[in-house]
Design a protein around this motif. Structure first.
Motif, mmCIF file in Angstrom:
data_model
loop_
_atom_site.group_PDB
_atom_site.id
_atom_site.type_symbol
_atom_site.label_atom_id
_atom_site.label_comp_id
_atom_site.label_asym_id
_atom_site.label_seq_id
_atom_site.Cartn_x
_atom_site.Cartn_y
_atom_site.Cartn_z
ATOM 1 N N LEU A 3 25.078 24.189 23.029
ATOM 2 C CA LEU A 3 26.536 24.188 22.970
ATOM 3 C C LEU A 3 27.035 25.091 21.849
ATOM 4 C CD1 LEU A 3 29.330 23.102 23.763
ATOM 5 C CD2 LEU A 3 28.930 21.169 22.201
ATOM 6 N N ALA A 4 26.381 25.002 20.684
ATOM 7 C CA ALA A 4 26.775 25.820 19.532
ATOM 8 C C ALA A 4 26.593 27.307 19.837
ATOM 9 C CB ALA A 4 25.950 25.430 18.309
ATOM 10 N N GLN A 5 25.509 27.650 20.536
ATOM 11 C CA GLN A 5 25.250 29.054 20.891
ATOM 12 C C GLN A 5 26.327 29.580 21.847
ATOM 13 O OE1 GLN A 5 21.219 28.803 22.395
ATOM 14 N NE2 GLN A 5 20.365 29.553 20.462
ATOM 15 N N ILE A 6 26.664 28.757 22.847
ATOM 16 C CA ILE A 6 27.681 29.162 23.823
ATOM 17 C C ILE A 6 29.027 29.370 23.130
ATOM 18 C CG2 ILE A 6 29.018 28.412 25.826
ATOM 19 C CD1 ILE A 6 26.491 26.917 26.776
ATOM 20 N N ILE A 11 33.326 32.901 21.126
ATOM 21 C CA ILE A 11 34.250 33.269 20.042
ATOM 22 C C ILE A 11 34.047 34.731 19.661
ATOM 23 C CG2 ILE A 11 34.818 32.886 17.609
ATOM 24 C CD1 ILE A 11 34.140 29.913 18.082
ATOM 25 N N PHE A 12 32.790 35.160 19.561
ATOM 26 C CA PHE A 12 32.483 36.542 19.177
ATOM 27 C C PHE A 12 33.009 37.534 20.216
ATOM 28 C CE2 PHE A 12 29.613 40.235 19.312
ATOM 29 C CZ PHE A 12 29.771 40.710 18.024
ATOM 30 N N LEU A 40 34.384 24.693 15.521
ATOM 31 C CA LEU A 40 33.714 24.431 16.790
ATOM 32 C C LEU A 40 32.197 24.619 16.722
ATOM 33 C CD1 LEU A 40 36.246 26.101 19.276
ATOM 34 C CD2 LEU A 40 36.060 23.692 18.622
ATOM 35 N N VAL A 41 31.764 25.759 16.155
ATOM 36 C CA VAL A 41 30.322 26.048 16.126
ATOM 37 C C VAL A 41 29.601 25.144 15.121
ATOM 38 C CG1 VAL A 41 28.556 27.799 15.678
ATOM 39 C CG2 VAL A 41 30.666 28.434 16.867
ATOM 40 N N LEU A 320 26.891 33.323 14.838
ATOM 41 C CA LEU A 320 25.847 33.859 15.717
ATOM 42 C C LEU A 320 24.473 33.761 15.067
ATOM 43 C CD1 LEU A 320 27.599 37.118 17.011
ATOM 44 C CD2 LEU A 320 27.167 35.044 18.330
ATOM 45 N N GLU A 321 24.439 34.017 13.765
ATOM 46 C CA GLU A 321 23.158 34.004 13.054
ATOM 47 C C GLU A 321 22.588 32.593 12.939
ATOM 48 O OE1 GLU A 321 21.268 35.611 8.825
ATOM 49 O OE2 GLU A 321 23.418 35.774 9.219
#
Length: 451
Positions: A3-6, A11-12, A40-41, A320-321
């Motif tokens: 979920l965090a990756q999506i 967002i990016f 969110l992330v 992202l990192e």
């Protein structure tokens, strides 16, 4: 984690699209996206308060290694790169101090007078001057003043300023690639990976110096006929003297000394241990202390929008990192290159160039740094080699189109305001071949020297 990756990727991508479309000012885009990344992330996706603190990275400012790193690399970590923010802010203050006293206009007029106001000679000298100034001063500032003086001279000497402005823009971007402080992507690469001013000069600087020779020849061959056909007798005695550009003689002398100090500190910072954050802050303080009656005027003109843009950008990239997305990108590049080092470096330098021709090279460079770090771990290719490839790709690729770099937008805007609009077709007709020439030189240079 999924979920965090999506969320991080969404967002990016949204941020990039909004930056390209320019619906809103870019600093608000990155700041809002940065806030969404934190909430969110890190909040919803990772449930990590430590991740938020790591991304905000405020603690780093209060460590010794942030200000002084004698005998060791400057401290760097993921999250907001405060060293980059502070250094750029400090240089902005210095540049505004120099602009206030007429330093840049004086320099342009002085060089024009030295070559007896001959159009072809001014054309060649201004290209080299654009390159040299952009090694130490933001290319936007260089082009802002250089293009304005070029327009003024074109009106006095009766020549078309567009060819000269196009050449100056390209040389400014090329000069910016030569040093750590010349272009924002280089500042980010240097502060993130612990490289010094000397590291850039001896690596990207060498590539830029060779490329400058071919660049000057290319633009001279393109435009020499236009300037030679434009010969008109002009009474040079009626032209304004270089000294008339100086608005404050004492301030001019002080600003020149401060600029000299900044150059010396940057060149020697690997030996002195002073980090770029220390140098940026010190130069800013020195500038305002030496102009007590103009502190408000100088600080008011600092480009705070760009600084806010950086802060939001670093937060989004950190998302992202921390979610591992950039490691996936690195693994993908490693997979398609199948262990071929030449192909891997070629992908980095040319993808960087093509991407930077159409999107802002600053977020691209910030995004790619963790990618090349991950590639170094997974493939064993030296980080230095990939860093120089990334630097040249992002710095030079932006020269190809009118929107590829901020200096391009500024230069073409100055030309348009003077009644000489530059179309996409005309800009790309000359800048795309020049970009390809420099990228080929860069690729060959890196292959021969490092692989």
């Amino acid at each position: 984690m999924l979920l965090a990756q999506i969320l991080a990727v969404l967002i990016f991508v949204t941020m990039f699209i909004l930056i390209i479309t320019e619906i809103f000012e870019r600093q608000w885009i990155t700041l809002v996206c940065g806030i969404l990344t934190l909430g969110l992330v890190f909040g919803l996706g990772l449930h990590s308060w430590d991740g938020i603190l790591k991304t905000l990275n405020v603690r780093q400012i209060f460590t010794l290694g942030f200000w002084y790193a004698k005998g060791a690399a400057e401290e760097s970590s993921s999250g907001i790169n405060w060293a980059t923010i502070i250094f750029i802010a400090g240089m902005m203050v210095m540049v505004e101090g120099m602009a206030r006293v007429g330093f840049f206009r004086w320099l342009c007029m002085r060089l024009a007078k030295m070559v007896n106001y001959k159009t072809v000679s001014i054309f060649l000298v201004f290209m080299v001057m654009s390159f040299v100034l952009a090694m130490f001063i933001d290319s936007i500032t260089v082009i802002l003043f250089l293009a304005a003086v070029t327009v003024e001279l074109s009106q006095l000497l009766k020549f078309n300023p567009v060819p000269m402005i196009l050449s100056e823009i390209f040389c400014a971007n090329l000069g910016g690639s030569a040093t750590m402080c010349g272009d924002p992507p280089n500042i980010i690469i240097g502060t993130s990976l612990g490289y010094s001013f000397a590291d850039f000069v001896t690596n990207t600087g060498a590539i830029a110096a060779v490329s400058l020779i071919f660049t000057v020849i290319f633009f001279y061959l393109c435009f020499r006929k236009e300037f030679k056909l434009n010969k008109q007798s002009v009474d040079t005695s009626t032209l304004p003297s270089p000294e008339s550009a100086i608005t404050d003689k004492k301030g001019f002398a002080v600003s020149s000394v401060i600029f000299g100090i900044a150059v010396v500190l940057l060149v020697t910072h690997a030996m002195t241990g002073l980090t770029v954050a220390s140098i940026g802050l010190g130069i800013a303080i020195l500038t305002v202390v030496c102009a007590p009656g103009h502190i408000g005027e100088i600080l008011k003109k600092v480009d705070y929008k760009t600084l806010l843009f950086f802060i939001g950008l670093f937060v989004v990239v950190s998302g992202l990192e921390e979610t591992g997305c950039l490691v996936l990108v690195a693994n993908f590049i490693g997979k398609i290159s199948k262990g071929n080092v030449y192909l891997m470096i070629g992908i980095i330098i040319w993808i960087s160039a093509v991407a930077s021709a159409f999107v802002d090279n600053i977020p691209f460079a910030a995004t790619m740094i963790p990618v090349i770090q991950a590639l170094t771990v997974s493939t064993g290719v030296p980080l230095d080699t990939m860093a120089w490839a990334l630097s040249m790709g992002t710095d030079i690729g932006g020269s190809a189109t009118p929107i590829g770099a901020s200096a391009n937008v500024v230069g073409t805007s100055v030309a348009a305001k003077s009644g000489h609009p530059v179309s996409w077709g005309k800009y790309c007709k000359y800048s795309v071949p020049a970009t390809i020439i420099v990228m080929v030189i860069s690729t060959v240079f890196i292959f021969i020297r490092y692989l």
